[in-house]
Structure formats: structure tokens, C-alpha cells
Design an enzyme around this catalytic site. Structure first.
Site, mmCIF file in Angstrom:
data_model
loop_
_atom_site.group_PDB
_atom_site.id
_atom_site.type_symbol
_atom_site.label_atom_id
_atom_site.label_comp_id
_atom_site.label_asym_id
_atom_site.label_seq_id
_atom_site.Cartn_x
_atom_site.Cartn_y
_atom_site.Cartn_z
ATOM 1 N N ARG A 156 0.596 -1.223 0.123
ATOM 2 C CA ARG A 156 -0.124 0.056 0.108
ATOM 3 C C ARG A 156 0.901 1.257 0.219
ATOM 4 N NH1 ARG A 156 -3.394 -3.463 3.272
ATOM 5 N NH2 ARG A 156 -1.657 -3.328 4.828
ATOM 6 N N ARG A 237 11.077 -0.213 8.595
ATOM 7 C CA ARG A 237 11.360 -0.873 10.101
ATOM 8 C C ARG A 237 13.043 -0.640 9.812
ATOM 9 N NH1 ARG A 237 7.158 0.005 11.587
ATOM 10 N NH2 ARG A 237 5.754 -0.980 12.751
ATOM 11 N N GLU A 266 15.587 2.066 18.828
ATOM 12 C CA GLU A 266 14.717 3.493 18.745
ATOM 13 C C GLU A 266 14.357 3.867 20.324
ATOM 14 O OE1 GLU A 266 11.223 3.391 16.062
ATOM 15 O OE2 GLU A 266 12.374 3.002 14.504
ATOM 16 N N HIS A 285 10.756 8.448 14.166
ATOM 17 C CA HIS A 285 9.629 7.447 13.619
ATOM 18 C C HIS A 285 8.170 8.201 13.628
ATOM 19 C CE1 HIS A 285 8.560 3.048 13.635
ATOM 20 N NE2 HIS A 285 7.708 3.636 12.795
HETATM 21 C C1 GLV Z 1 4.582 2.381 12.052
HETATM 22 O O1 GLV Z 1 5.626 2.314 11.864
HETATM 23 C C2 GLV Z 1 3.498 1.649 11.682
HETATM 24 O O2 GLV Z 1 3.587 0.337 11.405
HETATM 25 O O3 GLV Z 1 2.314 2.083 11.843
#
Ligand code: GLV
Length: 325
Positions: A156, A237, A266, A285
Site C-alpha cells: 500500500r 523498520r 529506537e 519515527h
Molecule cells: C508505523 O511504523 C506503523 O507500523 O504503523
């Protein structure tokens, strides 16, 4: 009434939804996740868990939840959850796909522009009082328009990134587990083996989930295939990329720049080599971090959790095999 543990304050309307149907226990600190011991203690009496990608929901925590029937992750990625352990106990696992697609693609593009055109570096330069005059060789970056974009993982978000690339008149390659003919037709993208994509792309953007196959998918060998002028962006990631190998490649000018929204650990340590490099743009993030999107994610996570607790099939179920009527 069902008992639900929520591991962080989330949007008020999502909290209100859960509160209307369950008794809530809530970790109060918005910026620091609950320690593992707290989660372990809370799941012992919980029927449902609403958690975040920062919470490692492993087999031991899942086993401690004797009454646990549902785990709802406020994220599209669910690598933080031991899904097979949940499935083995018929615990439903939900996530929040779709609602964050466009917002995350926007951020990937922000990082592409920031890294290719050296925007944070130029901002620091001006604020430090170093700018003397318009100058022919000042802060030269790489062109985006007309270049080749390589998308790793045409799901997506990868497809939303490809749609935006059309406005930049780019040639688009993608690597994935298998070709996606429908997407090729709709987006004018071309399937490539990963190594071919790395060799040919000017900008490489990562949109693959973290799995055993994608852990350190981009390491020293892969970085060595990229052009010295190339830009690498990761909004997926952190552990999809070998951070040490990336820092070496950036420091030695073997690739031009990187834009990172995610890290192997993180937050990264402040002495992480990636944070010392001017040609590495770093963000905490925030791919899906818009007001509307985070509200939708929280509401969707709450809806999924309540559906599971009420015996209805949640619309986004990671482990449908655990669902039975
Ligand atoms: C963010 O990193 C998510 O996986 O929604």
C-alpha cells in the site's frame, strides 16, 4: 465488563470508545512506554490489550494473559508481536492498515527531498551564520525530477510513493516477493530483482515489513551496488537496513545521502554513527504522525479490539485462523 489494558494515552475519542464498552487500565506517560514488568502484570487480568509498536508482546507476555482474547496494535506493522504464540492460544491480533498509507508516503517523500537536496544541512548552515553569499557550488544536491526511483516493497505505502513519483516524471522500478502485474499496469512501474534495482536507482525507498527475510536486507553488499550519487530512504523498520554498514557507506561517500525515520534501536544512542553524519537526515519515527491519521489509527485499533472482545470478526485481522464463530 471486559478489562482492557492500553499501553499509552491515545486520542480521546478512541479512549472514549473503549471506555464505553470495557473497564480500562491505562499507562499514563505519553512519551515513555510501560516497562515489560508492568505489561506482564497488567495482562494477567486483561481480556484485551491495545498496544503500540514500542511494546514487545512476546510469548511470555501472551502466556501470562490467561483471559486475553485480543491484541490490537496501533500500527500497520506488527513485528513487535509474537503472532504465532497468540494464534496458538486463539488470541486475535489486529492492526491498522490503510489509514496511514498516504501520510506515510508523504513523509517518505519529505525525506527524499530533504536528503537529496540537503535541506536540514543547509538549514543548520544558515543558522550557524556560515552563509556568505549565493554561490555556484553551495549545497549542491541531487535532482529528483527525471531520475529513477527504486521502491523496495510495493504494498500500500510503496504504491502511494510511486503515485507521487509520477509528478516528478520518474522512471520507477520495484522489488518485491513476486511481480504485481495490476500495479504495474496502474502505476507504470517495472519489476526488478533487488540487485538490479539497487544498481539502477537514483533514489531507493524502503516499504517492506520487517520479517525474517527482510532483516538486514540492505547491508554492506547491497550498499556497494548503489550509485555514489544515490539516496536511500527508510520509513519502514530500522532493522531492514544494517545501520553500521549504512554509516560506513555514507561516511566514505559511497552513497550520497540517507533519510531515516526508523532505526535498529529506537531511539538510537546519541553517539550512533548515523547521527554524526551531515548526509544522514534523521526523524523520530513520525511516518504516520499527522493529527488526523493518528486519531484514525487509534480509533481503528479501538474498534478492532472491541469487535474481537464482542465476538465479532475485526475488519483487520492479522491471524484470521484464530477466529472462529
Ligand atoms: C508505523 O511504523 C506503523 O507500523 O504503523
Amino acid at each position: 465488563m471486559a478489562k482492557v489494558y492500553i499501553t499509552r494515552p491515545i486520542a480521546d475519542e478512541a479512549l472514549a470508545l473503549v471506555r464505553g464498552a470495557a473497564q480500562i487500565s491505562l499507562w499514563p506517560n505519553p512519551d515513555v512506554p510501560p516497562p515489560r514488568d508492568v505489561i506482564l502484570a497488567e495482562v494477567r487480568s486483561a481480556d484485551g490489550l491495545l498496544c503500540l509498536l514500542t511494546d514487545a508482546i512476546d510469548a511470555e507476555i501472551i502466556a501470562a494473559g490467561e483471559n486475553l482474547r485480543a491484541i490490537s496494535n496501533m500500527a500497520v506493522g506488527y513485528d513487535n508481536i509474537d503472532v504465532p504464540a497468540a494464534t496458538a492460544r486463539n488470541i486475535l491480533v489486529c492492526n491498522t492498515p490503510g489509514v496511514l498509507t498516504e501520510t506515510t508516503a508523504d513523509l517518505a517523500w519529505s525525506l527524499i527531498a530533504a536528503a537529496a537536496r540537503r535541506i536540514p544541512e543547509a538549514d543548520r548552515y544558515l543558522r550557524a551564520g556560515r552563509w556568505k553569499s549565493w554561490s555556484p557550488q553551495l549545497m549542491l544536491g541531487q535532482d529528483i525530477c527525471g531520475s529513477t526511483l527504486g521502491i523496495i516493497g510495493l504494498g500500500r505505502i510503496g504504491q502511494a510513493v510511486a503515485r507521487r513519483a509520477k509528478g516528478f516524471n520518474m522512471r520507477i522500478l520495484y522489488a518485491d516477493l513476486a511481480p504485481k502485474p495490476d500495479a504495474e499496469e496502474a502505476l507504470g512501474v517495472r519489476f526488478a530483482e533487488l540487485h538490479e534495482l539497487l544498481r539502477e536507482s537514483d533514489i531507493v525507498s524502503i516499504h517492506t515489513p520487517l520479517t525474517d527475510r527482510t532483516h538486514h536486507l540492505i547491508g554492506a553488499r547491497e550498499l556497494a551496488l548503489m550509485k555514489p550519487s544515490a539516496v536511500l530512504v527508510n520509513t519502514a523498520r530500522g532493522t531492514v537496513v544494517d545501520g553500521k554498514a549504512l554509516a560506513d557507506a555514507l561516511r566514505e561517500g559511497r552513497i550520497f545521502a540517507a533519510g531515516l525515520d526508523v532505526f535498529e534501536s529506537e531511539p538510537p544512542a546519541l553517539d550512533d554513527p548515523l547521527l554524526q553524519l551531515d548526509n544522514c537526515v534523521v526523524l523520530p519515527h513520525i511516518g504516520s504522525a499527522s493529527v488526523d491519521t493518528r486519531t484514525r489509527m487509534a480509533t481503528m485499533a479501538a474498534d478492532g479490539l472491541l469487535a474481537a472482545l464482542e465476538g465479532r470478526r475485526p475488519p483487520y485481522l492479522v491471524n484470521p485462523e484464530a477466529f472462529s464463530l
